[in-house]
Design a protein around this motif. Structure first.
Motif, mmCIF file in Angstrom:
data_model
loop_
_atom_site.group_PDB
_atom_site.id
_atom_site.type_symbol
_atom_site.label_atom_id
_atom_site.label_comp_id
_atom_site.label_asym_id
_atom_site.label_seq_id
_atom_site.Cartn_x
_atom_site.Cartn_y
_atom_site.Cartn_z
ATOM 1 N N GLY A 1 -5.075 -6.803 20.769
ATOM 2 C CA GLY A 1 -6.049 -7.706 20.174
ATOM 3 C C GLY A 1 -5.494 -8.335 18.917
ATOM 4 O O GLY A 1 -4.514 -7.851 18.333
ATOM 5 N N ALA A 2 -6.114 -9.433 18.516
ATOM 6 C CA ALA A 2 -5.732 -10.114 17.279
ATOM 7 C C ALA A 2 -6.981 -10.727 16.675
ATOM 8 O O ALA A 2 -7.830 -11.270 17.401
ATOM 9 C CB ALA A 2 -4.683 -11.182 17.546
ATOM 10 N N HIS A 3 -7.081 -10.655 15.355
ATOM 11 C CA HIS A 3 -8.287 -11.133 14.672
ATOM 12 C C HIS A 3 -7.876 -11.764 13.358
ATOM 13 O O HIS A 3 -7.023 -11.239 12.635
ATOM 14 C CB HIS A 3 -9.264 -9.979 14.467
ATOM 15 N N ALA A 4 -8.475 -12.900 13.066
ATOM 16 C CA ALA A 4 -8.113 -13.629 11.860
ATOM 17 C C ALA A 4 -9.349 -14.228 11.222
ATOM 18 O O ALA A 4 -10.345 -14.521 11.893
ATOM 19 C CB ALA A 4 -7.110 -14.736 12.184
ATOM 20 N N VAL B 1 -3.469 -5.765 16.621
ATOM 21 C CA VAL B 1 -3.735 -4.423 17.142
ATOM 22 C C VAL B 1 -2.845 -4.217 18.361
ATOM 23 O O VAL B 1 -2.900 -5.006 19.312
ATOM 24 C CB VAL B 1 -5.216 -4.267 17.537
ATOM 25 N N THR B 2 -2.006 -3.184 18.336
ATOM 26 C CA THR B 2 -1.094 -2.934 19.452
ATOM 27 C C THR B 2 -1.212 -1.488 19.923
ATOM 28 O O THR B 2 -1.847 -0.654 19.280
ATOM 29 C CB THR B 2 0.370 -3.201 19.049
ATOM 30 N N ASP B 3 -0.576 -1.212 21.038
ATOM 31 C CA ASP B 3 -0.551 0.161 21.526
ATOM 32 C C ASP B 3 0.304 1.018 20.602
ATOM 33 O O ASP B 3 0.964 0.524 19.689
ATOM 34 C CB ASP B 3 -0.016 0.202 22.964
ATOM 35 N N ARG B 4 0.299 2.323 20.838
ATOM 36 C CA ARG B 4 0.973 3.270 19.933
ATOM 37 C C ARG B 4 2.481 3.036 19.861
ATOM 38 O O ARG B 4 3.125 3.410 18.872
ATOM 39 C CB ARG B 4 0.690 4.706 20.377
ATOM 40 N N HIS B 5 3.053 2.411 20.903
ATOM 41 C CA HIS B 5 4.491 2.172 20.915
ATOM 42 C C HIS B 5 4.860 0.829 20.277
ATOM 43 O O HIS B 5 6.024 0.445 20.279
ATOM 44 C CB HIS B 5 5.014 2.208 22.353
ATOM 45 N N ILE C 1 -3.273 3.959 18.094
ATOM 46 C CA ILE C 1 -2.847 2.566 18.111
ATOM 47 C C ILE C 1 -2.166 2.203 16.790
ATOM 48 O O ILE C 1 -2.302 2.915 15.795
ATOM 49 C CB ILE C 1 -4.047 1.618 18.334
ATOM 50 N N ALA C 2 -1.433 1.109 16.816
ATOM 51 C CA ALA C 2 -0.802 0.599 15.602
ATOM 52 C C ALA C 2 -1.529 -0.672 15.169
ATOM 53 O O ALA C 2 -1.864 -1.516 16.001
ATOM 54 C CB ALA C 2 0.676 0.304 15.852
ATOM 55 N N VAL C 3 -1.770 -0.792 13.879
ATOM 56 C CA VAL C 3 -2.488 -1.946 13.335
ATOM 57 C C VAL C 3 -1.749 -2.460 12.116
ATOM 58 O O VAL C 3 -1.283 -1.675 11.283
ATOM 59 C CB VAL C 3 -3.937 -1.571 12.939
ATOM 60 N N VAL C 4 -1.630 -3.775 12.021
ATOM 61 C CA VAL C 4 -1.044 -4.380 10.827
ATOM 62 C C VAL C 4 -1.946 -5.519 10.375
ATOM 63 O O VAL C 4 -2.527 -6.228 11.203
ATOM 64 C CB VAL C 4 0.388 -4.904 11.094
ATOM 65 N N VAL C 5 -2.085 -5.652 9.071
ATOM 66 C CA VAL C 5 -2.875 -6.728 8.484
ATOM 67 C C VAL C 5 -2.002 -7.487 7.496
ATOM 68 O O VAL C 5 -1.410 -6.880 6.597
ATOM 69 C CB VAL C 5 -4.130 -6.192 7.769
ATOM 70 N N VAL C 6 -1.895 -8.802 7.690
ATOM 71 C CA VAL C 6 -1.144 -9.648 6.764
ATOM 72 C C VAL C 6 -2.131 -10.576 6.070
ATOM 73 O O VAL C 6 -2.806 -11.369 6.731
ATOM 74 C CB VAL C 6 -0.068 -10.472 7.496
ATOM 75 N N PRO C 7 -2.241 -10.494 4.761
ATOM 76 C CA PRO C 7 -3.156 -11.381 4.048
ATOM 77 C C PRO C 7 -2.624 -12.814 3.997
ATOM 78 O O PRO C 7 -1.409 -13.031 3.966
ATOM 79 C CB PRO C 7 -3.230 -10.771 2.650
ATOM 80 N N TYR C 8 -3.520 -13.769 3.999
ATOM 81 C CA TYR C 8 -3.110 -15.162 3.865
ATOM 82 C C TYR C 8 -2.330 -15.381 2.572
ATOM 83 O O TYR C 8 -1.473 -16.260 2.498
ATOM 84 C CB TYR C 8 -4.347 -16.064 3.883
ATOM 85 N N GLY D 1 -9.084 -10.366 22.550
ATOM 86 C CA GLY D 1 -8.788 -8.987 22.925
ATOM 87 C C GLY D 1 -9.671 -7.973 22.211
ATOM 88 O O GLY D 1 -10.766 -8.290 21.757
ATOM 89 N N LEU D 2 -9.167 -6.758 22.092
ATOM 90 C CA LEU D 2 -9.942 -5.656 21.523
ATOM 91 C C LEU D 2 -9.972 -5.720 20.001
ATOM 92 O O LEU D 2 -8.982 -6.077 19.363
ATOM 93 C CB LEU D 2 -9.331 -4.319 21.947
ATOM 94 N N THR D 3 -11.109 -5.343 19.422
ATOM 95 C CA THR D 3 -11.155 -5.134 17.983
ATOM 96 C C THR D 3 -10.468 -3.805 17.682
ATOM 97 O O THR D 3 -10.187 -2.999 18.582
ATOM 98 C CB THR D 3 -12.597 -5.087 17.466
ATOM 99 N N GLU D 4 -10.207 -3.552 16.416
ATOM 100 C CA GLU D 4 -9.580 -2.285 16.047
ATOM 101 C C GLU D 4 -10.451 -1.105 16.464
ATOM 102 O O GLU D 4 -9.949 -0.106 17.013
ATOM 103 C CB GLU D 4 -9.319 -2.241 14.547
ATOM 104 N N ALA D 5 -11.767 -1.210 16.237
ATOM 105 C CA ALA D 5 -12.670 -0.108 16.590
ATOM 106 C C ALA D 5 -12.679 0.131 18.094
ATOM 107 O O ALA D 5 -12.668 1.279 18.556
ATOM 108 C CB ALA D 5 -14.081 -0.419 16.088
ATOM 109 N N GLN D 6 -12.709 -0.930 18.885
ATOM 110 C CA GLN D 6 -12.699 -0.786 20.346
ATOM 111 C C GLN D 6 -11.399 -0.142 20.809
ATOM 112 O O GLN D 6 -11.406 0.714 21.710
ATOM 113 C CB GLN D 6 -12.874 -2.156 20.993
ATOM 114 N N ALA D 7 -10.291 -0.550 20.229
ATOM 115 C CA ALA D 7 -8.998 0.005 20.630
ATOM 116 C C ALA D 7 -8.888 1.478 20.280
ATOM 117 O O ALA D 7 -8.315 2.270 21.036
ATOM 118 C CB ALA D 7 -7.874 -0.789 19.969
#
Length: 264
Positions: A212-215, A202-206, A176-183, A163-169
């Motif tokens: 998108g998802a990136h790991a 990476v999700t929509d504002r709601h 948009i809403a973004v969350v990062v969980v460290p390993y 899907g989309l990267t954070e910058a693309q979104a």
């Protein structure tokens, strides 16, 4: 080992944070990473039986003696010998351009895989092959949603995305809403002593639709494959947060990320 790249960062098609962690991982393993170089002016044999490479960076030209040089500059579509001229099929930059239905300029010819130059990945070729075959037999009606195709690299550390990267979104919607969980916040990477990495959702504002998802990190490709399946099924964040993952697994980071999003 030295990695030279003309681009300002390695893995330019991946999320910027993924690129940064992979770069850090390479450097921690003794790989010299030089990005944004001006170019390579020459490669010649040196007196020791190896090679001397001359490359230019911001501080001028730099000679470097190495044992071998590996160049990764992509590859062309394999369309030689297909008789495209006879069928009046046009090409662009060595590939066959297609529309959303994988149809070439010859309306009865559908093109899948490397030949169309869209995505040089096995999973894309399989996906497109199904679409092209169906459209050729039943008429052009099916498209290939490339944004649902996961991709990644089995480097050390692994990296993957869908899907989309954070910058693309953010170009589409700054809210948009973004969350990062460290390993390091998940038990299995801790057990395996593989704590370098993270999962980003990476999700929509709601906080409903996964954009998108990136790991990056151990088993990153497998983690992203699970998110890609959820995206393909139209699973929203709330439903994903209720999924019970086996313990202890790397994929359990997905549920934790979804729950963090709902709490944010």
């Amino acid at each position: 080992m030295t990695l030279l790249d003309l681009a300002p960062r390695i893995l330019t098609t991946e999320d910027e944070d993924v690129s940064a962690v992979v770069t850090e991982g390479f450097r921690s393993r003794g790989i010299r990473v030089e990005t944004g170089i001006a170019g390579i002016s020459g490669i010649e044999e040196n007196d020791g039986g190896g090679l001397r490479i001359q490359w230019s960076g911001g501080s001028g030209s730099t000679p470097e003696d190495v044992d071998a040089v590996v160049m990764a500059a992509g590859w062309p579509a394999n369309v030689e010998g297909l008789g495209l001229d006879a069928a009046s099929i046009s090409t662009r930059r060595g590939a066959i351009p297609v529309d959303n239905y994988l149809r070439s300029n010859a309306s009865h010819v559908f093109v899948a895989g490397d030949a169309n130059g869209t995505s040089m990945l096995v999973q894309a070729a399989v996906f497109e092959g199904e679409t092209a075959a169906e459209n050729a037999v039943l008429g052009a009606h099916r498209t290939t949603p490339h944004h649902l195709l996961p991709e990644g690299g089995f480097t050390d550390p692994d990296y993957a995305g869908v899907g989309l990267t954070e910058a693309q979104a953010r170009v589409r919607d700054a809210s948009i809403a973004v969350v990062v969980v460290p390993y390091a916040a998940v038990e299995r990477p801790i057990i395996d002593d593989r704590e370098q990495g993270f999962l980003k959702l990476v999700t929509d504002r709601h906080r409903e639709l996964i954009l998108g998802a990136h790991a990056v990190g151990e088993n990153a490709v497998e983690v992203i494959q699970a998110v890609a399946s959820a995206m393909a099924a139209g699973t929203d964040v709330a439903t994903l947060a209720r999924v019970k993952f086996a313990y202890p697994t790397y994929s359990s980071i997905i549920g934790q990320a979804a729950r963090n999003l709902l709490r944010s």
